[in-house]
Design a protein around this motif. Structure first.
Motif, PDB file in Angstrom:
ATOM      1  N   GLY A 149      16.473  66.301  -1.675  1.00  0.00           N
ATOM      2  CA  GLY A 149      15.142  66.225  -1.968  1.00  0.00           C
ATOM      3  C   GLY A 149      13.923  67.004  -1.136  1.00  0.00           C
ATOM      4  N   GLN A 150      14.546  68.411  -1.538  1.00  0.00           N
ATOM      5  CA  GLN A 150      13.263  69.100  -0.530  1.00  0.00           C
ATOM      6  C   GLN A 150      12.336  69.379  -1.637  1.00  0.00           C
ATOM      7  N   ASP A 151      12.358  68.773  -2.905  1.00  0.00           N
ATOM      8  CA  ASP A 151      11.086  69.918  -3.607  1.00  0.00           C
ATOM      9  C   ASP A 151       9.679  68.625  -3.776  1.00  0.00           C
ATOM     10  N   GLY A 152      10.374  67.241  -3.106  1.00  0.00           N
ATOM     11  CA  GLY A 152       9.353  66.284  -3.650  1.00  0.00           C
ATOM     12  C   GLY A 152      10.391  64.876  -2.782  1.00  0.00           C
ATOM     13  N   PRO A 153       8.984  64.342  -3.114  1.00  0.00           N
ATOM     14  CA  PRO A 153       9.508  62.757  -2.168  1.00  0.00           C
ATOM     15  C   PRO A 153      10.562  62.039  -3.142  1.00  0.00           C
ATOM     16  N   PHE A 166      16.595  52.177  -7.961  1.00  0.00           N
ATOM     17  CA  PHE A 166      16.872  52.195  -6.983  1.00  0.00           C
ATOM     18  C   PHE A 166      15.525  51.406  -6.515  1.00  0.00           C
ATOM     19  N   ALA A 167      14.695  51.856  -8.024  1.00  0.00           N
ATOM     20  CA  ALA A 167      13.169  51.299  -6.918  1.00  0.00           C
ATOM     21  C   ALA A 167      13.749  49.598  -6.891  1.00  0.00           C
ATOM     22  N   PRO A 168      14.192  48.815  -7.940  1.00  0.00           N
ATOM     23  CA  PRO A 168      13.655  47.107  -7.983  1.00  0.00           C
ATOM     24  C   PRO A 168      14.594  46.833  -6.301  1.00  0.00           C
ATOM     25  N   VAL A 169      15.862  47.729  -5.666  1.00  0.00           N
ATOM     26  CA  VAL A 169      15.905  47.141  -4.186  1.00  0.00           C
ATOM     27  C   VAL A 169      14.849  48.263  -3.246  1.00  0.00           C
ATOM     28  N   ALA A 170      14.476  48.658  -3.755  1.00  0.00           N
ATOM     29  CA  ALA A 170      12.893  49.411  -2.932  1.00  0.00           C
ATOM     30  C   ALA A 170      11.919  48.286  -2.605  1.00  0.00           C
ATOM     31  N   SER A 171      11.782  47.166  -4.284  1.00  0.00           N
ATOM     32  CA  SER A 171      10.695  46.562  -4.305  1.00  0.00           C
ATOM     33  C   SER A 171      11.524  44.876  -3.708  1.00  0.00           C
ATOM     34  N   ARG A 172      12.642  45.063  -3.293  1.00  0.00           N
ATOM     35  CA  ARG A 172      13.130  44.102  -2.619  1.00  0.00           C
ATOM     36  C   ARG A 172      12.667  44.353  -1.361  1.00  0.00           C
ATOM     37  N   LEU A 173      13.545  45.293  -0.622  1.00  0.00           N
ATOM     38  CA  LEU A 173      13.158  45.430   0.675  1.00  0.00           C
ATOM     39  C   LEU A 173      12.195  45.134   1.044  1.00  0.00           C
ATOM     40  N   ARG A 174      11.001  45.592   0.516  1.00  0.00           N
ATOM     41  CA  ARG A 174       9.410  45.403   1.264  1.00  0.00           C
ATOM     42  C   ARG A 174       9.458  43.318   0.215  1.00  0.00           C
ATOM     43  N   ALA A 186       9.573  55.460   3.821  1.00  0.00           N
ATOM     44  CA  ALA A 186       8.855  56.288   3.442  1.00  0.00           C
ATOM     45  C   ALA A 186       9.302  56.639   1.845  1.00  0.00           C
ATOM     46  N   TYR A 187      10.570  55.857   2.147  1.00  0.00           N
ATOM     47  CA  TYR A 187      11.083  56.208   0.114  1.00  0.00           C
ATOM     48  C   TYR A 187      10.473  54.999  -0.197  1.00  0.00           C
ATOM     49  N   ASP A 189       7.665  53.369   0.009  1.00  0.00           N
ATOM     50  CA  ASP A 189       6.010  53.647  -0.145  1.00  0.00           C
ATOM     51  C   ASP A 189       6.193  55.165  -1.843  1.00  0.00           C
ATOM     52  N   THR A 190       6.944  56.047  -1.847  1.00  0.00           N
ATOM     53  CA  THR A 190       7.125  57.185  -2.670  1.00  0.00           C
ATOM     54  C   THR A 190       6.871  55.916  -4.071  1.00  0.00           C
ATOM     55  N   ILE A 191       7.998  55.194  -3.751  1.00  0.00           N
ATOM     56  CA  ILE A 191       8.299  54.077  -5.944  1.00  0.00           C
ATOM     57  C   ILE A 191       7.255  53.440  -5.543  1.00  0.00           C
ATOM     58  N   TYR A 192       6.879  52.817  -4.015  1.00  0.00           N
ATOM     59  CA  TYR A 192       5.374  51.800  -4.663  1.00  0.00           C
ATOM     60  C   TYR A 192       3.863  52.805  -5.178  1.00  0.00           C
ATOM     61  N   GLN A 193       4.175  54.173  -5.268  1.00  0.00           N
ATOM     62  CA  GLN A 193       3.242  55.263  -5.154  1.00  0.00           C
ATOM     63  C   GLN A 193       3.418  55.633  -7.026  1.00  0.00           C
ATOM     64  N   TRP A 194       4.726  55.666  -7.251  1.00  0.00           N
ATOM     65  CA  TRP A 194       4.624  55.711  -8.641  1.00  0.00           C
ATOM     66  C   TRP A 194       4.186  55.016  -9.686  1.00  0.00           C
ATOM     67  N   PRO A 195       3.105  56.040 -10.110  1.00  0.00           N
ATOM     68  CA  PRO A 195       2.544  55.404 -11.330  1.00  0.00           C
ATOM     69  C   PRO A 195       3.786  54.145 -12.669  1.00  0.00           C
ATOM     70  N   ALA A 196       5.336  54.613 -12.619  1.00  0.00           N
ATOM     71  CA  ALA A 196       5.221  54.160 -13.948  1.00  0.00           C
ATOM     72  C   ALA A 196       5.872  52.509 -13.436  1.00  0.00           C
ATOM     73  N   PHE A 197       5.757  53.371 -11.639  1.00  0.00           N
ATOM     74  CA  PHE A 197       6.576  50.943 -10.935  1.00  0.00           C
ATOM     75  C   PHE A 197       4.998  50.521 -10.611  1.00  0.00           C
ATOM     76  N   LYS A 198       3.986  51.323 -10.615  1.00  0.00           N
ATOM     77  CA  LYS A 198       2.614  50.537 -10.344  1.00  0.00           C
ATOM     78  C   LYS A 198       2.126  49.734 -11.653  1.00  0.00           C
ATOM     79  N   ARG A 199       2.161  50.362 -13.165  1.00  0.00           N
ATOM     80  CA  ARG A 199       1.849  49.873 -13.933  1.00  0.00           C
ATOM     81  C   ARG A 199       2.847  48.660 -13.920  1.00  0.00           C
ATOM     82  N   TRP A 200       4.110  48.869 -14.307  1.00  0.00           N
ATOM     83  CA  TRP A 200       4.816  47.738 -14.184  1.00  0.00           C
ATOM     84  C   TRP A 200       4.539  46.340 -12.846  1.00  0.00           C
ATOM     85  N   LEU A 201       4.113  46.713 -11.844  1.00  0.00           N
ATOM     86  CA  LEU A 201       3.857  45.842 -10.751  1.00  0.00           C
ATOM     87  C   LEU A 201       2.940  45.169 -11.298  1.00  0.00           C
ATOM     88  N   GLU A 202       1.495  45.843 -11.725  1.00  0.00           N
ATOM     89  CA  GLU A 202       0.721  45.441 -12.267  1.00  0.00           C
ATOM     90  C   GLU A 202       0.565  44.044 -12.767  1.00  0.00           C
TER      91      GLU A 202
END
Length: 208
Positions: A149-153, A166-174, A186-187, A189-202
Motif C-alpha cells: 500500500g505504499q503508493d496510496g491509501p 472489503f468496502a461492505p465490511v468497512a461499512s459494517r465496522l462503522r 484509517a482504512y 475512512d479511506t473507504i468512506y472517502q472513496w467517491p464511488a462508495f460515497k455515491r452508493w451510500l448517498e
C-alpha cells in the motif's frame, strides 16, 4: 457495449455494492435495475434475471454473469487497462486470496452484523466468533497495506477489487461502532472517502 447490473437494496445488499464498485473501477457506464429485498415477490423477480435466484447479476452482450467474484474477474479481463487487480504478480495473487477469503468466509460477522448503511449503533454483546472475524480482517488489512500500500491509501495502493470486496465490511465496522486500531480505522475512512462508495451510500440513505 451495454451493461446492466441487477441489484438489491443499496442499504443492505453487500454483494451488490461489491459489483457496483467493480464497475466503477472499470470506468464503464452501466444501467441499474434495483429489486427490493424481503418482499413477497422478491425471489420471483430476481429469478426473472438471475438463474441462481440471487443478486447481483451483470447483464452483458454475451449473456448474464451471476456471481460477484466472477463479475470482477470478467471486468478485469475485459478492461485490463483499468487495473482492477493490482500491479505485480505476487500482489495480484494476494489480492485474489483475500477476496476469496472474503467471498467464502466470515460467516459469524455476516450473521451478527449484516450490512445496514443506515445503522449507527453497537451490538449489546459481540460474540467471540465475530471478534475473531474482526481480528482476522484487521490482520488482512494490515498485511496488504504494509506490503503493497505504499503508493496510496487503499489496500494495494490504488483502489482495486480487494477494496470493492472489503468496502461492505468497512461499512459494517462503522455501522456497528466497532473500536479499531488506528491503521484499520484509517482504512475505513479511506473507504468512506472513496467517491464511488460515497455515491452508493448517498443513494442508500435516500431509500425508503
Amino acid at each position: 457495449m451495454s451493461f446492466e447490473l441487477v441489484i438489491g437494496d443499496k442499504t443492505y445488499s453487500s454483494w451488490s455494492l461489491r459489483s457496483a464498485l467493480a464497475l466503477e473501477l472499470a470506468g464503464v457506464p452501466y444501467d441499474e435495475r434495483l429489486i427490493r429485498l424481503n418482499r413477497a415477490d422478491t425471489h420471483e423477480r430476481i429469478l426473472e434475471h438471475s438463474p441462481s435466484g440471487k443478486v447481483p447479476l451483470l447483464k452483458t452482450e454475451e449473456g448474464p454473469i451471476w456471481d460477484t467474484l466472477a463479475i470482477g474477474e470478467y471486468l478485469a479481463e475485459r478492461f485490463p487497462e483499468a487495473h482492477l487487480w493490482p500491479r505485480g504478480q505476487y500482489a495480484r495473487a494476494i489480492a485474489r486470496a483475500v477476496c476469496a477469503e472474503m467471498h467464502s468466509g466470515f460467516v459469524p460477522l455476516r450473521s451478527h452484523m449484516p450490512m445496514d448503511l443506515k445503522r449507527d449503533q453497537a451490538l449489546d454483546v459481540v460474540p467471540a466468533e465475530v471478534l475473531a472475524d474482526i481480528q482476522r480482517i484487521v490482520e488482512i488489512w494490515q498485511q496488504c497495506r504494509t506490503q503493497f500500500g505504499q503508493d496510496g491509501p487503499y489496500l494495494f495502493g490504488h483502489a482495486s477489487l480487494a477494496d470493492a470486496f472489503f468496502a461492505p465490511v468497512a461499512s459494517r465496522l462503522r455501522s456497528y461502532r466497532v473500536a479499531l486500531p488506528t491503521d484499520a480505522a484509517a482504512y475505513v475512512d479511506t473507504i468512506y472517502q472513496w467517491p464511488a462508495f460515497k455515491r452508493w451510500l448517498e443513494a442508500a440513505l435516500e431509500e425508503s
